[in-house]
Design an enzyme around this catalytic site. Structure first.
Site, mmCIF file in Angstrom:
data_model
loop_
_atom_site.group_PDB
_atom_site.id
_atom_site.type_symbol
_atom_site.label_atom_id
_atom_site.label_comp_id
_atom_site.label_asym_id
_atom_site.label_seq_id
_atom_site.Cartn_x
_atom_site.Cartn_y
_atom_site.Cartn_z
ATOM 1 N N ASP A 242 15.211 -4.752 -0.817
ATOM 2 C CA ASP A 242 14.889 -3.589 0.000
ATOM 3 C C ASP A 242 15.680 -3.631 1.303
ATOM 4 O O ASP A 242 15.334 -4.356 2.232
ATOM 5 C CB ASP A 242 13.387 -3.550 0.301
ATOM 6 C CG ASP A 242 13.001 -2.350 1.131
ATOM 7 O OD1 ASP A 242 13.774 -1.373 1.156
ATOM 8 O OD2 ASP A 242 11.922 -2.375 1.746
ATOM 9 N N GLU B 63 9.464 2.800 0.232
ATOM 10 C CA GLU B 63 9.953 3.111 -1.111
ATOM 11 C C GLU B 63 9.044 2.602 -2.213
ATOM 12 O O GLU B 63 9.023 3.155 -3.318
ATOM 13 C CB GLU B 63 11.362 2.539 -1.298
ATOM 14 C CG GLU B 63 11.463 1.070 -1.656
ATOM 15 C CD GLU B 63 10.872 0.139 -0.603
ATOM 16 O OE1 GLU B 63 10.329 -0.908 -0.978
ATOM 17 O OE2 GLU B 63 10.961 0.458 0.597
ATOM 18 N N LYS C 71 16.695 -1.392 7.562
ATOM 19 C CA LYS C 71 16.014 -2.475 8.273
ATOM 20 C C LYS C 71 17.018 -3.147 9.206
ATOM 21 O O LYS C 71 18.096 -3.541 8.770
ATOM 22 C CB LYS C 71 15.451 -3.496 7.288
ATOM 23 C CG LYS C 71 14.310 -2.990 6.423
ATOM 24 C CD LYS C 71 13.832 -4.089 5.487
ATOM 25 C CE LYS C 71 12.750 -3.605 4.543
ATOM 26 N NZ LYS C 71 11.486 -3.350 5.229
ATOM 27 N N ARG D 161 5.836 2.688 -2.688
ATOM 28 C CA ARG D 161 4.812 3.633 -3.146
ATOM 29 C C ARG D 161 5.420 4.719 -4.035
ATOM 30 O O ARG D 161 4.728 5.275 -4.890
ATOM 31 C CB ARG D 161 4.079 4.228 -1.950
ATOM 32 C CG ARG D 161 4.895 5.120 -1.046
ATOM 33 C CD ARG D 161 4.272 5.275 0.334
ATOM 34 N NE ARG D 161 4.309 4.015 1.078
ATOM 35 C CZ ARG D 161 3.869 3.880 2.330
ATOM 36 N NH1 ARG D 161 3.351 4.918 2.966
ATOM 37 N NH2 ARG D 161 3.927 2.711 2.934
ATOM 38 N N ASP E 145 12.171 3.626 3.916
ATOM 39 C CA ASP E 145 11.729 2.229 3.841
ATOM 40 C C ASP E 145 10.309 2.119 3.290
ATOM 41 O O ASP E 145 9.793 1.032 3.118
ATOM 42 C CB ASP E 145 11.825 1.567 5.222
ATOM 43 C CG ASP E 145 11.800 0.052 5.132
ATOM 44 O OD1 ASP E 145 12.043 -0.485 4.030
ATOM 45 O OD2 ASP E 145 11.540 -0.601 6.158
ATOM 46 N N LYS F 40 5.054 -3.270 -8.581
ATOM 47 C CA LYS F 40 6.207 -2.885 -7.765
ATOM 48 C C LYS F 40 7.267 -3.979 -7.837
ATOM 49 O O LYS F 40 7.038 -5.102 -7.418
ATOM 50 C CB LYS F 40 5.788 -2.670 -6.313
ATOM 51 C CG LYS F 40 6.959 -2.471 -5.344
ATOM 52 C CD LYS F 40 6.509 -2.546 -3.890
ATOM 53 C CE LYS F 40 7.701 -2.599 -2.931
ATOM 54 N NZ LYS F 40 7.294 -2.763 -1.521
ATOM 55 N N ASP G 266 10.434 -8.623 -2.358
ATOM 56 C CA ASP G 266 9.680 -7.380 -2.462
ATOM 57 C C ASP G 266 9.365 -7.024 -3.909
ATOM 58 O O ASP G 266 8.885 -5.936 -4.193
ATOM 59 C CB ASP G 266 10.465 -6.242 -1.795
ATOM 60 C CG ASP G 266 9.558 -5.169 -1.208
ATOM 61 O OD1 ASP G 266 8.339 -5.386 -1.150
ATOM 62 O OD2 ASP G 266 10.082 -4.110 -0.828
#
Length: 512
Positions: free
Chosen positions: A262, A342, A269, A344, A340, A257, A280
């Site tokens: 993010d 995202e 957020k 996965r 949020d 990933k 991230d």
């Protein structure tokens, strides 16, 4: 840092003048077995009662460089401690070595230790190197060179070659994970990775065409929808492939990933929670670093395929939103539960491609690596969590991985997928096949790091490869949200976890 940062040293190298400082790791309360070094330590204790119990610097005319850092490790007799004690001491010793102006220190271990500490010197050396890393932005802005010229390790050439390869991979991973989101945007991440692996012997392919990305990675492209409008933020998928010499015995397929930033997307957020979200991309960073290490070690009899999905979860008029239903690469209709969640989505499409590739591979094993959930931090603190499918669990993948990680100072916790996890991703509207997430923070959601693995199995099509299938595919999801950095919770130093454990696991299947 060059790949030959660590240099092997012969048994009596501590006497030679090639090094300007000896760093001696021992156990607290015990003198070294080496009589010359024991005499130096005992003489030092006459002047400083701390010697032998805490990190100290000693004048030592008998050794290389004329000075010695005695680094006694406390707690090796405590059954709740582990080999990371040596990593901790390695970091402290590195800070002192740097402070006193050393440029070529030599690391040595002289201690009586049980089997749980068989990699103690290697772990200490990796901790030493971890403490020397400097952020890429700082190095570029100030024109900094490596903190030290070289670090000698009193060990054989094979051991030190492996250490150098591990650190080369971790150094690259720290750069990729720890660098701010404009310097390490998705295109920049891809470019930096390719530049550092272009002469590695790996096969590398970068997908950047929007039509191809939207066709082949529909979930990931939904995450990227608002970022397509800005050229420097556009997504990438990068595939790295390593093919070892000889007949292939095992294949490892890895999904990383790489959410380079993010914002949370439309589910923005707030309250300061966006700070640190340039980290991230730690999963993709660790996977690329692993490929760097493999390219240097060149183990035989294995094949490794690694795909990283690189994307910025931006906000804007083009942003994807909660309630949308998007069909994944595997043909699964996914209702978005929260923008949020995202990561996965990125992994599901990447895993689907690896699933198809795995069907033509010898003895395939699949892994995903991601800073995926706040829940894993709430559940396990700073540890990686391993969540297996039924096939991997039957084969004992996570147990083996954890056992290896324990000995190398890269431990993890093992979680189990259960029926409740699959129930959480049911779309009650019946309009979609599955729901991507609930609409509450994972950190306060029961089983908040387990049920995303259920989603990944379903959305990627891996649920079709069960133990009754002709080719059951073992799959292990590694959530590194708690282990990807250390120190400050927002801007701590990247660790490259679980690179070391994964690398050693892969090497254990090699014929080299």
């Amino acid at each position: 840092m060059t790949s030959n940062f660590f240099t092997p040293a012969a048994e009596n190298a501590w006497r030679e003048q090639d090094w300007d400082l000896l760093v001696l790791f021992t156990t607290a309360g015990e003198w070294p077995a080496n009589k010359v070094l024991a005499d130096i330590a005992q003489a030092g204790k006459l002047l400083d009662a701390r010697v032998g119990n805490t990190l100290t610097m000693l004048a030592a005319p008998q050794v290389s460089g004329g000075r010695m850092i005695l680094a006694p490790v406390t707690g090796t007799d405590n059954e709740y401690q582990d080999v990371r004690l040596f990593a901790d001491m390695g970091k402290q010793a590195a800070a002192l070595a740097k402070a006193v102006g050393a440029r070529r220190p030599l690391l040595m271990l002289d201690a009586k230790l049980d089997a749980a500490y068989k990699q103690a010197l290697q772990v200490a050396a990796l901790g030493f190197a971890q403490a020397l890393w400097q952020p890429l932005e700082k190095r570029e802005a100030e024109g900094l060179s490596a903190a030290l010229d070289a670090v000698g390790v009193l060990a054989d050439e094979q051991t030190v070659a492996q250490l150098s390869a591990i650190e080369a991979g971790k150094y690259l991973a720290r750069d990729l994970c720890g660098t701010e989101p404009e310097r390490m945007s998705a295109p920049a991440f891809a470019h930096y990775s390719v530049a550092h692996l272009q002469d590695s012997g790996l096969t590398i392919r970068v997908e950047e065409n929007r039509d191809a990305l939207e066709r082949d990675y529909p979930l990931m492209s939904a995450v990227a929808r608002a970022s397509f409008q800005v050229a420097r933020h556009q997504p990438r998928v990068v595939r790295f492939e390593y093919q070892g010499e000889g007949e292939c015995q095992h294949t490892f397929l890895l999904a990383g990933k790489g959410v380079v930033y993010d914002t949370g997307g439309a589910d923005l957020k707030i309250g300061g929670a966006m700070a640190g979200m340039s980290r991230d991309k730690g999963g993709a960073a660790a996977v690329v670093g692993l490929m760097k290490s493999l390219s240097e070690l060149k183990p035989k009899g294995i094949r490794v395929i690694a795909d990283v999905g690189l994307v910025r979860n931006s906000i804007g008029s083009e942003a994807f939103v909660t309630d949308e239903i998007i069909t994944s690469h595997a043909g699964v209709r996914v209702r978005i539960g929260n923008t949020d969640a995202e990561g996965r989505l990125v992994l599901a499409d990447v895993l689907s491609h690896l699933r198809i590739k795995a069907k033509e591979c010898v003895a395939p094993e699949l892994f995903s690596v991601a800073t995926l959930t706040g829940h894993v931090v709430r559940a396990y603190g700073g540890y990686t969590a391993a969540v297996e499918n039924a096939v991997a669990r039957e084969q004992g993948v996570a147990n083996s991985l954890n056992e290896i990680g324990e000995s190398w100072g890269d431990p993890m916790e093992i979680s189990r997928l259960r029926r409740e996890d699959f129930a959480k991703i049911r779309d009650v509207s019946d309009a979609a096949d599955i729901l991507s997430s609930n609409n509450a923070p994972s950190s306060i959601t029961a089983r908040g790091h387990q049920f995303p693995a259920a989603f990944l199995l379903k959305a990627s099509g891996l649920m079709d490869n069960t133990g009754e299938d002709e080719l059951p595919l073992p799959y292990t999801h590694l959530d590194i949200a708690g282990s990807a950095t250390e120190g400050d919770p927002v801007y701590g130093v990247p660790t490259a976890a679980p690179l070391t454990a994964l690398l050693q696991y892969i090497l254990s299947k090699s014929s080299h």
